[in-house]
Design a protein around this motif. Structure first.
Motif, PDB file in Angstrom:
ATOM      1  N   ARG A 314       0.815  -1.213   0.000  1.00  0.00           N
ATOM      2  CA  ARG A 314       0.000   0.000   0.000  1.00  0.00           C
ATOM      3  C   ARG A 314       0.851   1.268   0.000  1.00  0.00           C
ATOM      4  NH1 ARG A 314      -4.054  -0.241   3.216  1.00  0.00           N
ATOM      5  NH2 ARG A 314      -3.823  -2.325   4.127  1.00  0.00           N
ATOM      6  N   ASP A 315       2.141   1.153   0.325  1.00  0.00           N
ATOM      7  CA  ASP A 315       3.000   2.326   0.422  1.00  0.00           C
ATOM      8  C   ASP A 315       3.733   2.648  -0.869  1.00  0.00           C
ATOM      9  OD1 ASP A 315       2.325   2.636   3.130  1.00  0.00           O
ATOM     10  OD2 ASP A 315       3.909   1.238   3.751  1.00  0.00           O
ATOM     11  N   LEU A 316       3.605   1.792  -1.881  1.00  0.00           N
ATOM     12  CA  LEU A 316       4.305   2.003  -3.144  1.00  0.00           C
ATOM     13  C   LEU A 316       3.318   2.415  -4.232  1.00  0.00           C
ATOM     14  CD1 LEU A 316       6.801  -1.008  -3.166  1.00  0.00           C
ATOM     15  CD2 LEU A 316       7.264   1.375  -2.557  1.00  0.00           C
ATOM     16  N   PRO A 317       3.792   3.142  -5.258  1.00  0.00           N
ATOM     17  CA  PRO A 317       2.881   3.597  -6.325  1.00  0.00           C
ATOM     18  C   PRO A 317       2.452   2.454  -7.233  1.00  0.00           C
ATOM     19  CG  PRO A 317       5.159   4.196  -6.839  1.00  0.00           C
ATOM     20  CD  PRO A 317       5.168   3.658  -5.437  1.00  0.00           C
ATOM     21  N   ASP A 318       1.312   2.646  -7.888  1.00  0.00           N
ATOM     22  CA  ASP A 318       0.834   1.662  -8.850  1.00  0.00           C
ATOM     23  C   ASP A 318       1.918   1.409  -9.895  1.00  0.00           C
ATOM     24  OD1 ASP A 318      -1.512   1.703  -7.484  1.00  0.00           O
ATOM     25  OD2 ASP A 318      -2.624   2.888  -8.955  1.00  0.00           O
ATOM     26  N   GLY A 319       2.057   0.143 -10.255  1.00  0.00           N
ATOM     27  CA  GLY A 319       3.091  -0.233 -11.209  1.00  0.00           C
ATOM     28  C   GLY A 319       4.353  -0.741 -10.540  1.00  0.00           C
ATOM     29  N   ASP A 320       4.599  -0.299  -9.299  1.00  0.00           N
ATOM     30  CA  ASP A 320       5.771  -0.757  -8.547  1.00  0.00           C
ATOM     31  C   ASP A 320       5.374  -1.442  -7.247  1.00  0.00           C
ATOM     32  OD1 ASP A 320       7.623   0.361 -10.389  1.00  0.00           O
ATOM     33  OD2 ASP A 320       7.360   2.331  -9.458  1.00  0.00           O
ATOM     34  N   ASN A 321       4.086  -1.713  -7.067  1.00  0.00           N
ATOM     35  CA  ASN A 321       3.610  -2.163  -5.762  1.00  0.00           C
ATOM     36  C   ASN A 321       3.376  -3.663  -5.656  1.00  0.00           C
ATOM     37  OD1 ASN A 321       1.444  -2.129  -7.498  1.00  0.00           O
ATOM     38  ND2 ASN A 321       0.007  -1.203  -6.056  1.00  0.00           N
ATOM     39  N   VAL A 322       3.681  -4.426  -6.695  1.00  0.00           N
ATOM     40  CA  VAL A 322       3.548  -5.881  -6.632  1.00  0.00           C
ATOM     41  C   VAL A 322       4.882  -6.453  -6.155  1.00  0.00           C
ATOM     42  CG1 VAL A 322       3.077  -7.997  -7.910  1.00  0.00           C
ATOM     43  CG2 VAL A 322       1.823  -5.915  -8.454  1.00  0.00           C
ATOM     44  N   ILE A 323       4.872  -7.041  -4.966  1.00  0.00           N
ATOM     45  CA  ILE A 323       6.087  -7.483  -4.311  1.00  0.00           C
ATOM     46  C   ILE A 323       6.092  -9.003  -4.181  1.00  0.00           C
ATOM     47  CG2 ILE A 323       7.482  -7.298  -2.208  1.00  0.00           C
ATOM     48  CD1 ILE A 323       7.255  -4.706  -3.824  1.00  0.00           C
ATOM     49  N   LEU A 324       7.241  -9.590  -4.458  1.00  0.00           N
ATOM     50  CA  LEU A 324       7.421 -11.032  -4.337  1.00  0.00           C
ATOM     51  C   LEU A 324       8.010 -11.335  -2.954  1.00  0.00           C
ATOM     52  CD1 LEU A 324       7.469 -13.870  -5.569  1.00  0.00           C
ATOM     53  CD2 LEU A 324       9.672 -13.303  -6.606  1.00  0.00           C
ATOM     54  N   LEU A 325       7.312 -12.148  -2.175  1.00  0.00           N
ATOM     55  CA  LEU A 325       7.748 -12.454  -0.812  1.00  0.00           C
ATOM     56  C   LEU A 325       8.501 -13.773  -0.719  1.00  0.00           C
ATOM     57  CD1 LEU A 325       4.496 -11.436   1.115  1.00  0.00           C
ATOM     58  CD2 LEU A 325       6.533 -10.039   0.659  1.00  0.00           C
ATOM     59  N   GLN A 326       8.103 -14.739  -1.522  1.00  0.00           N
ATOM     60  CA  GLN A 326       8.739 -16.056  -1.421  1.00  0.00           C
ATOM     61  C   GLN A 326       8.349 -16.889  -2.635  1.00  0.00           C
ATOM     62  OE1 GLN A 326       9.284 -18.002   2.533  1.00  0.00           O
ATOM     63  NE2 GLN A 326       7.904 -19.542   1.734  1.00  0.00           N
ATOM     64  N   ALA A 327       9.233 -17.777  -3.043  1.00  0.00           N
ATOM     65  CA  ALA A 327       8.927 -18.716  -4.130  1.00  0.00           C
ATOM     66  C   ALA A 327       9.448 -20.093  -3.746  1.00  0.00           C
ATOM     67  CB  ALA A 327       9.564 -18.254  -5.437  1.00  0.00           C
ATOM     68  N   ARG A 328       8.644 -21.109  -4.051  1.00  0.00           N
ATOM     69  CA  ARG A 328       9.034 -22.488  -3.767  1.00  0.00           C
ATOM     70  C   ARG A 328       8.761 -23.327  -5.010  1.00  0.00           C
ATOM     71  NH1 ARG A 328       6.232 -21.120   1.422  1.00  0.00           N
ATOM     72  NH2 ARG A 328       4.335 -21.374   0.224  1.00  0.00           N
ATOM     73  N   PRO A 329       9.561 -24.355  -5.251  1.00  0.00           N
ATOM     74  CA  PRO A 329       9.322 -25.216  -6.409  1.00  0.00           C
ATOM     75  C   PRO A 329       8.088 -26.071  -6.217  1.00  0.00           C
ATOM     76  CG  PRO A 329      11.077 -26.118  -5.082  1.00  0.00           C
ATOM     77  CD  PRO A 329      10.758 -24.774  -4.498  1.00  0.00           C
ATOM     78  N   GLU A 330       7.423 -26.365  -7.300  1.00  0.00           N
ATOM     79  CA  GLU A 330       6.242 -27.222  -7.280  1.00  0.00           C
ATOM     80  C   GLU A 330       6.653 -28.650  -6.933  1.00  0.00           C
ATOM     81  OE1 GLU A 330       3.450 -30.031  -8.354  1.00  0.00           O
ATOM     82  OE2 GLU A 330       5.249 -29.758  -9.545  1.00  0.00           O
TER      83      GLU A 330
END
Length: 365
Positions: A314-330
């Motif tokens: 919510r603190d970042l502008p549209d276009g830069d506000n999608v944040i990746l927190l974690q990724a795991r393999p399937e």
């Protein structure tokens, strides 16, 4: 200028040679940051710090005396022994040079993010366990150790690093290691300290359809606030299917989202969602496609389907506000045998683009 220490490794300085020192979770964060994916900044407290516990002979003897004769089928005794070991670790003073390295790194992270860092000042961070056993190919240790959210101040960060170390001896982790024959003396612990995101909405995304294994789609589950309500199953999330080729939402289900986790007076709290938001789609179509695109970048980076955790900051502008927190393999569909395709049933689109349902564990105290 960052201080050099064997006890701290910044995520943006990670290399694959560092994996044994930071555990699977922190290795993933470091790998994604160095690849340019939108991951919040932070650092790992390396396994070198955890190994200092093994230099305390009284603690080593105490743990051995409790675990070696333990019958893990006795659940009541298991819980008692596990709690006693964790209490002993939490009560143990951290070596002065390790504590100083953690405090210095936290101050540098806070300064980088625009906040001062004194004993009770600094940015809010997630303090996450990252055991070296989490990514063994024949076992799944994910979710067996602790993560703490919105930790603020150097004193509290040091305290929660110690709690993460102790969580390698939860009753669940002890029983699991016994069941699969893993020696607790061969497992170590790194701890991640990472800038918190204040999510307007959050959730998970699978770079295939987890119901069918269809790799031509990205499946997104989303709800208001922190993603805990989604991964814990406490709310039925909005669900979206995005076509990877067309880059369009091809299916959507909007749910009644009655609760959300959000920060209230510095504490993560379960709150009721206002009536006017409960049945409203929690992502715009632009955000849905941005989440899908980011998940596909993670899939391309790792070269296999991924289950990612994401947030809309919510603190970042549209276009830069999608944040990746974690990724795991399937780990579900990738182990299933591929069905052979007859000439009469060949589907070129599925062939071109044809899961990982391992929920995040979050414990906040």
């Amino acid at each position: 200028m960052r201080d050099a220490s064997p006890y701290v490794l910044w995520f943006d300085e990670y290399t694959e040679d560092d994996r044994p020192r930071v555990g699977g979770k922190n290795a993933s964060l470091g790998s994604m940051i160095t690849a340019g994916l939108p991951v919040p900044p932070g650092f790992a407290v390396t396994t070198d710090a955890y190994e200092s516990l093994r230099s305390h002979p009284d603690l080593v003897a105490h743990v051995r005396g409790l675990l070696d004769p333990l019958d893990v089928s006795d659940s009541r005794l298991l819980q008692k022994v596990a709690a006693e070991i964790r209490e002993a670790i939490v009560a143990l003073p951290i070596h002065a040079d390790i504590e100083e390295a953690i405090r210095t790194a936290y101050a540098q992270l806070s300064a980088h993010c625009g906040s001062p860092a004194g004993p009770e000042q600094g940015i809010g961070v997630a303090v996450r366990s990252s055991a070296t056993a989490e990514d063994l190919p024949d076992a799944s240790f994910a979710g067996q150790q602790d993560t703490y959210l919105w930790i603020t101040g150097a004193d509290s960060v040091v305290e929660h690093v110690r709690r993460c170390w102790a969580s390698i001896f939860t009753d669940r982790a002890i029983a699991y290691r016994e069941q699969f024959g893993y020696d607790y003396r061969q497992i170590s612990m790194s701890v991640g300290v990472q800038k918190m995101v204040d999510p307007r909405a959050a959730g998970v995304a699978f770079t295939l359809n987890p119901s069918t294994g269809d790799r031509s789609q990205v499946a997104i589950d989303a709800s208001w606030g922190l993603g805990e309500s989604v991964v814990s199953g406490e709310v039925t999330p909005d669900n979206f299917l995005v076509d990877k080729v067309l880059r369009e939402v091809v299916e959507r289900t909007i749910s009644d989202k009655a609760i959300e986790y959000r920060r209230v007076d510095g504490v993560v709290t379960v709150c009721e969602v206002e009536d006017e938001r409960r049945t409203v789609q929690c992502l715009t179509d632009e955000e849905i496609c941005a989440v899908a695109a980011m998940a596909r970048r993670a899939e391309k980076h790792y070269g296999r389907p991924q289950d990612v955790e994401w947030a809309i900051d919510r603190d970042l502008p549209d276009g830069d506000n999608v944040i990746l927190l974690q990724a795991r393999p399937e780990t579900v569909w990738s182990k299933a045998p591929r069905a052979s395709v007859s000439h009469g049933a060949y589907d070129p689109l599925t062939s071109i683009v044809s899961t990982l349902v391992s929920p995040m564990h979050r414990k906040n105290q």
